[in-house]
Design an enzyme around this catalytic site. Structure first.
Site, short mmCIF file in Angstrom:
data_model
loop_
_atom_site.label_atom_id
_atom_site.label_comp_id
_atom_site.label_asym_id
_atom_site.label_seq_id
_atom_site.Cartn_x
_atom_site.Cartn_y
_atom_site.Cartn_z
N ARG A 175 25.70 -58.43 19.65
CA ARG A 175 25.71 -58.08 21.07
C ARG A 175 25.07 -59.21 21.89
O ARG A 175 25.57 -59.57 22.97
CB ARG A 175 24.96 -56.76 21.30
N ASP A 201 37.51 -46.31 23.30
CA ASP A 201 37.14 -45.51 22.14
C ASP A 201 37.87 -44.17 22.20
O ASP A 201 38.26 -43.73 23.28
CB ASP A 201 35.62 -45.29 22.09
N CYS A 259 32.55 -53.34 9.11
CA CYS A 259 31.38 -52.77 8.45
C CYS A 259 31.74 -52.24 7.07
O CYS A 259 31.00 -51.44 6.49
CB CYS A 259 30.78 -51.65 9.31
N TYR A 291 36.96 -50.22 20.23
CA TYR A 291 36.19 -49.38 19.31
C TYR A 291 34.72 -49.42 19.74
O TYR A 291 33.81 -49.71 18.96
CB TYR A 291 36.33 -49.84 17.86
N GLN A 329 26.96 -40.16 16.53
CA GLN A 329 27.47 -40.45 15.21
C GLN A 329 26.37 -41.02 14.32
O GLN A 329 25.49 -41.74 14.79
CB GLN A 329 28.63 -41.45 15.29
N ALA A 371 42.47 -47.18 19.85
CA ALA A 371 42.24 -48.54 20.34
C ALA A 371 43.52 -49.37 20.38
O ALA A 371 43.78 -50.08 21.36
CB ALA A 371 41.17 -49.23 19.49
N ASP A 381 35.81 -54.16 16.88
CA ASP A 381 34.82 -53.67 15.91
C ASP A 381 35.19 -52.25 15.46
O ASP A 381 34.52 -51.28 15.82
CB ASP A 381 33.43 -53.70 16.55
#
Length: 389
Positions: free
Chosen positions: A206, A244, A333, A223, A194, A273, A293
């Site tokens: 992370r 996912d 995001c 996710y 992606q 999810a 996320d």
């Protein structure tokens, strides 16, 4: 060629805001082609700067400079050198970083991530498409990348009236692009992955979650994409479950886990999810740490209420499965979703889950994804860290 800005609207451009919207434009010379570099003037005639212009684009004007300077290869090389200098010494423990973050690096429409010696490039607007050859030469010279591929297959190009493009740009592109993040060797297949290949913007988060998950503990990565969070948790000695809906991404996660000797510490669940979290809750699963996320969810302001409901639903399920003292990272995001929106969603979710939690931290995007004061849109990644009582 010249474009004039309505009276009063020039102030934001002079303040280094890079976007001129349709309502800001007074008039434009006839004969301007999509992506041409134009001189930008105030209504009274004063010179403001230069930028790309595309009358049919979602954002017609994209400012490049407030100076009367030539927009050629030397311009792009100067901007790239400045971007790399801005990152010097600030990105450590990895050979992967974002080298151009579009407007936040003074390079509207140019996204470039470097993984080892391989460069991933997106060209997102008509202006950079017109200057494609100049920009690619500048990127090749300034980054030293021996190979590069293009993933200009995003919706932004359609809004500019451009075709989608993906493929090899130069060099011998490997089947797997390999790089490291701390003590993990990571890889992805460049033309199957992606976006630019890997989400470098979650690097700091992370590491944060890796420090918080106990050795021998359990970790849920909702996710997950290719499971960067899961792999870090597994390296810390936890048992990770990645969720996912993309089977290719989960297949990459499993392959990377095997290559790092972590396959016994990682498991995957394919599906939506929220539905998978519901199933895990029914199974009586519990976790020491959880990451939530999701993808962008809100590409317009009108999308925010629906997005908050998704966050609430996911957070409520996560809190019910989270062990007392466990940590939950909730991340977005989407530019339009604010920290307060995440907190609102989490507050409602805690009530629904009959749980209480402390807000430990609020985090933002890392240094190779700059956030400029003059460009509110350059802030997009926001995360809240909770600890369940």
């Amino acid at each position: 060629m010249k474009v004039r800005i309505k009276a009063g609207r020039e102030r934001k451009l002079l303040g280094r805001y890079p976007f001129g919207h349709a309502g800001d434009i007074l008039d434009a010379d006839a004969g301007i082609s999509a992506g041409d570099v134009v001189d930008v003037h105030a209504e009274g005639g004063a010179f403001i700067g230069r930028g790309y212009f595309n009358a049919e684009g979602a954002t017609p004007l994209r400012m490049l400079t407030l100076e009367r300077e030539d927009i050629g290869e030397a311009f792009y090389r100067r901007r790239l050198r400045a971007a790399l200098a801005r990152r010097e010494g600030r990105i450590t423990g990895t050979d992967a970083l974002r080298v151009s973050h579009a407007e936040a690096d003074g390079l509207p429409g140019i996204i470039a991530d470097k993984f080892g010696s391989v460069l991933s490039v997106q060209l997102r607007n008509a202006g950079v498409e017109r200057h494609r050859d100049l920009i690619l030469r500048a990127l090749r010279e300034e980054t030293g990348a021996t190979a590069a591929f293009e993933r200009s297959d995003t919706g932004e190009r359609r809004k500019e009236g451009l075709d989608l493009r993906a493929g090899v740009l130069w060099g011998d592109l490997p089947d797997k692009v390999t790089f490291h993040e701390d003590d993990l060797e990571l890889f992805f297949r460049p033309l199957e992955a992606q976006k630019t290949g890997f989400f470098l913007d979650q690097r700091d988060n992370r590491r944060l979650m890796r420090r918080l998950v106990p050795e021998g503990g359990t970790f849920l990565d909702a996710y997950s994409y290719t499971g960067g969070f899961s792999l870090h948790a597994a390296r810390a000695g936890a048992k990770a479950v990645a969720v996912d809906k993309d089977p290719v991404a989960l297949g990459t996660l499993e392959a990377v886990a095997r290559a790092n000797g972590l396959d016994r510490h990682t498991g995957v669940r394919l599906g939506d999810a929220i539905e998978v979290l519901t199933q895990l809750e029914r199974e009586g699963r519990t976790f020491d740490a959880v990451v939530l996320d999701p993808p962008t969810l809100a590409k317009r302001k009108d999308d925010v209420p629906r997005a908050k409901r998704v966050f609430t639903d996911g957070t409520a399920r996560a809190l019910r499965m989270l062990k007392p003292g466990g940590h939950l990272l909730i991340s977005t995001c989407a530019h339009y979703i604010r920290v307060d929106d995440l907190l609102d969603a989490a507050r409602v979710a805690a009530s629904e889950a009959d749980a209480s939690a402390e807000v430990l931290d609020v985090t933002y995007q890392p240094a190779d994804h700059p956030w400029l004061l003059a460009v509110p849109e350059s802030l997009y990644l926001k995360s809240i860290l909770l600890r369940k009582d």
